[in-house]
Design a protein around this motif. Structure first.
Motif, mmCIF file in Angstrom:
data_model
loop_
_atom_site.group_PDB
_atom_site.id
_atom_site.type_symbol
_atom_site.label_atom_id
_atom_site.label_comp_id
_atom_site.label_asym_id
_atom_site.label_seq_id
_atom_site.Cartn_x
_atom_site.Cartn_y
_atom_site.Cartn_z
ATOM 1 N N ILE A 223 0.854 -1.185 0.000
ATOM 2 C CA ILE A 223 0.000 0.000 0.000
ATOM 3 C C ILE A 223 0.887 1.232 0.000
ATOM 4 O O ILE A 223 1.745 1.391 0.863
ATOM 5 N N GLY A 224 0.683 2.107 -0.982
ATOM 6 C CA GLY A 224 1.479 3.325 -1.067
ATOM 7 C C GLY A 224 1.336 3.973 -2.429
ATOM 8 O O GLY A 224 0.707 3.431 -3.345
ATOM 9 N N SER A 225 1.902 5.155 -2.551
ATOM 10 C CA SER A 225 1.809 5.899 -3.806
ATOM 11 C C SER A 225 2.671 5.302 -4.901
ATOM 12 O O SER A 225 2.450 5.550 -6.088
ATOM 13 N N THR A 226 3.669 4.488 -4.531
ATOM 14 C CA THR A 226 4.530 3.840 -5.522
ATOM 15 C C THR A 226 4.112 2.385 -5.688
ATOM 16 O O THR A 226 3.375 1.826 -4.875
ATOM 17 N N VAL A 227 4.606 1.772 -6.750
ATOM 18 C CA VAL A 227 4.302 0.365 -6.978
ATOM 19 C C VAL A 227 4.989 -0.503 -5.931
ATOM 20 O O VAL A 227 4.428 -1.491 -5.442
ATOM 21 N N TRP A 228 6.216 -0.115 -5.552
ATOM 22 C CA TRP A 228 6.965 -0.945 -4.602
ATOM 23 C C TRP A 228 7.926 -0.108 -3.790
ATOM 24 O O TRP A 228 8.604 0.779 -4.317
ATOM 25 N N ASP A 229 7.952 -0.360 -2.474
ATOM 26 C CA ASP A 229 8.953 0.161 -1.558
ATOM 27 C C ASP A 229 8.949 -0.756 -0.335
ATOM 28 O O ASP A 229 8.215 -1.759 -0.331
ATOM 29 N N PRO A 230 9.733 -0.479 0.698
ATOM 30 C CA PRO A 230 9.829 -1.433 1.814
ATOM 31 C C PRO A 230 8.548 -1.622 2.626
ATOM 32 O O PRO A 230 8.509 -2.477 3.520
ATOM 33 N N ASP A 231 7.492 -0.863 2.381
ATOM 34 C CA ASP A 231 6.256 -0.978 3.155
ATOM 35 C C ASP A 231 5.329 -1.999 2.483
ATOM 36 O O ASP A 231 4.571 -1.665 1.578
ATOM 37 N N PHE A 232 5.377 -3.256 2.938
ATOM 38 C CA PHE A 232 4.571 -4.309 2.326
ATOM 39 C C PHE A 232 4.225 -5.371 3.356
ATOM 40 O O PHE A 232 4.792 -5.412 4.456
ATOM 41 N N GLU A 233 3.264 -6.238 3.011
ATOM 42 C CA GLU A 233 2.851 -7.357 3.849
ATOM 43 C C GLU A 233 2.871 -8.634 3.010
ATOM 44 O O GLU A 233 2.590 -8.598 1.806
ATOM 45 N N VAL A 234 3.210 -9.756 3.670
ATOM 46 C CA VAL A 234 3.310 -11.044 2.979
ATOM 47 C C VAL A 234 2.425 -12.064 3.696
ATOM 48 O O VAL A 234 2.458 -12.161 4.931
ATOM 49 N N TYR A 235 1.648 -12.828 2.931
ATOM 50 C CA TYR A 235 0.810 -13.901 3.469
ATOM 51 C C TYR A 235 1.231 -15.212 2.801
ATOM 52 O O TYR A 235 0.967 -15.421 1.607
ATOM 53 N N ASP A 236 1.899 -16.072 3.560
ATOM 54 C CA ASP A 236 2.309 -17.368 3.026
ATOM 55 C C ASP A 236 1.093 -18.279 2.876
ATOM 56 O O ASP A 236 0.199 -18.288 3.736
ATOM 57 N N TYR A 237 1.065 -19.054 1.806
ATOM 58 C CA TYR A 237 -0.079 -19.928 1.562
ATOM 59 C C TYR A 237 -0.210 -21.027 2.617
ATOM 60 O O TYR A 237 -1.306 -21.543 2.835
ATOM 61 N N ASP A 238 0.882 -21.372 3.290
ATOM 62 C CA ASP A 238 0.797 -22.373 4.358
ATOM 63 C C ASP A 238 -0.029 -21.868 5.541
ATOM 64 O O ASP A 238 -0.572 -22.675 6.303
ATOM 65 N N ASP A 239 -0.116 -20.546 5.698
ATOM 66 C CA ASP A 239 -0.858 -19.966 6.820
ATOM 67 C C ASP A 239 -2.295 -19.625 6.459
ATOM 68 O O ASP A 239 -3.060 -19.184 7.319
ATOM 69 N N VAL A 240 -2.667 -19.790 5.197
ATOM 70 C CA VAL A 240 -4.016 -19.447 4.750
ATOM 71 C C VAL A 240 -4.975 -20.569 5.126
ATOM 72 O O VAL A 240 -4.760 -21.731 4.784
ATOM 73 N N THR A 241 -6.055 -20.229 5.845
ATOM 74 C CA THR A 241 -7.048 -21.222 6.264
ATOM 75 C C THR A 241 -8.430 -20.955 5.686
ATOM 76 O O THR A 241 -9.382 -21.640 6.039
#
Length: 365
Positions: free
Chosen positions: A134-152
């Protein structure tokens, strides 16, 4: 696609992982750490190769009607290059894939199956995880990751404007809004990627696979019968009678209970005698019908259309003339729009040639 000889000279020890043609002889080649932009021989320039490092601080794009500019921001400066808008999506996926591998967000051999942008949200679907920025740019250090192993859990809630992607991670729902015009593509990509990861073939099988196993509870076992639920106590043990032995000291033990029962019966009889009058009053009031004003069913209120048709002040010839004028004006407006679109396309083509000449002049060719 044949890789130009000049590009191979700039590769060094790296190998080309993917390439995107920009039309004519121009091409962008992506290596594990760089993007090599090859420009063929132009009006005022020879062939050339520009190199851009993908080990960057921020990555963004600027979209135009016919051109898309890629912006790479480093600690010591910024680099940009421009490609046709029709080639931007495929190139964005390749460049962002290399950036995420360098940053260690995805595995060194992990690929991206989809990249989507919704206003200030970038959603990246990878083979083993979902990345949200989430941010004004496509990519920077502000991000979140959801691994598929943790998806229920995975669900989609469609609204009037946007669809919510409900991804349950570690028992907590994560909601991501996608516009309805892009939501079907996002849903298809995410479902197919998760199905491939869990080796299933449909959304139903996927939801069953993702659903956590419920632990057995006490209710799942056999329920005790009424006799066993009471334990070792019988009906005659440990329960005192409601009426004690001394309740009827002046007579038999049941005399007090009998007198109370008779009093209750007398009260109920009195209530039944009073009930009919109340019921009859309510029934009488219910049978009254509200008075309604008399209406003349033979004289319905004239509708607007009938009034208009019987209005002597409206001439049918005038209506037909107005309709003909509207049709003629509509044709003129459409013709003007077509001419404006052609004029805009001509201006854009002229601007592209000027930009090409300026770019070649800047390179000193």
């Amino acid at each position: 696609m044949e890789i130009p000889h000049l590009v191979r000279e700039h590769l060094g020890d790296e190998a080309i992982e993917a390439s995107v043609s920009l039309g004519d002889e121009d091409v962008v080649c992506v290596t594990p750490s760089r993007a090599l932009v090859y420009r063929g021989e132009g009006l005022l320039s020879d062939e050339s190769v520009s190199t851009y490092s993908l080990d960057l601080e921020r990555f963004d794009i600027s979209e135009g009607r016919r051109k898309t500019k890629f912006l790479f921001e480093y600690v010591d400066g910024t680099d940009t290059f421009t490609v046709p808008a029709s080639r931007a999506d495929s190139l964005l996926t390749l460049l962002l894939q290399a950036v995420l591998r360098i940053d260690g967000v995805i595995g060194p051999d992990e690929s991206l199956t989809g990249v989507y942008q919704f206003s200030e949200l970038t959603l990246v679907v990878a083979e083993s995880r979902l990345v949200k920025h989430i941010g004004s740019t496509v990519w920077d250090p502000d991000f979140e990751v959801y691994d598929y192993d943790d998806v229920t859990g995975l669900d989609f809630e469609e609204g009037s404007v946007a669809t919510q992607i409900v991804l349950t991670v570690g028992g907590r729902p994560q909601r991501i809004k996608a516009p309805n015009d892009q939501a079907p593509e996002v849903e298809q990509t995410l479902v197919q990627t998760l199905c491939t990861y869990h080796d299933v073939s449909s959304l139903d099988e996927l939801q069953q696979t993702l659903a956590p196993e419920e632990e057995p509870t006490a209710d799942d076992g056999e329920t005790d019968s009424p006799s066993s639920a009471s334990g070792d106590f019988g009906l005659e043990e440990g329960i005192s009678p409601l009426v004690g032995d001394d309740a009827g000291a002046s007579g038999e033990p049941g005399d007090a209970a009998d007198s109370q029962t008779e009093a209750t019966r007398s009260s109920a009889a009195g209530d039944r005698q009073r009930a009919p009058s109340t019921t009859s009053d309510r029934s009488h009031e219910a049978t009254r019908e509200p008075e309604t004003p008399a209406t003349d069913e033979t004289s319905p209120e004239p509708t607007r259309s009938s009034a208009a048709s019987t209005d002597p002040s409206i001439d049918p010839a005038d209506i037909e003339a107005i309709q003909e004028q509207l049709a003629a004006l509509t044709k003129v407006v459409r013709r003007q729009n077509e001419l404006l679109e052609k004029h805009d396309a001509s201006i854009e083509t002229h601007d592209e040639r000027i930009e090409q000449l300026i770019d070649e002049l800047r390179r000193g060719r």
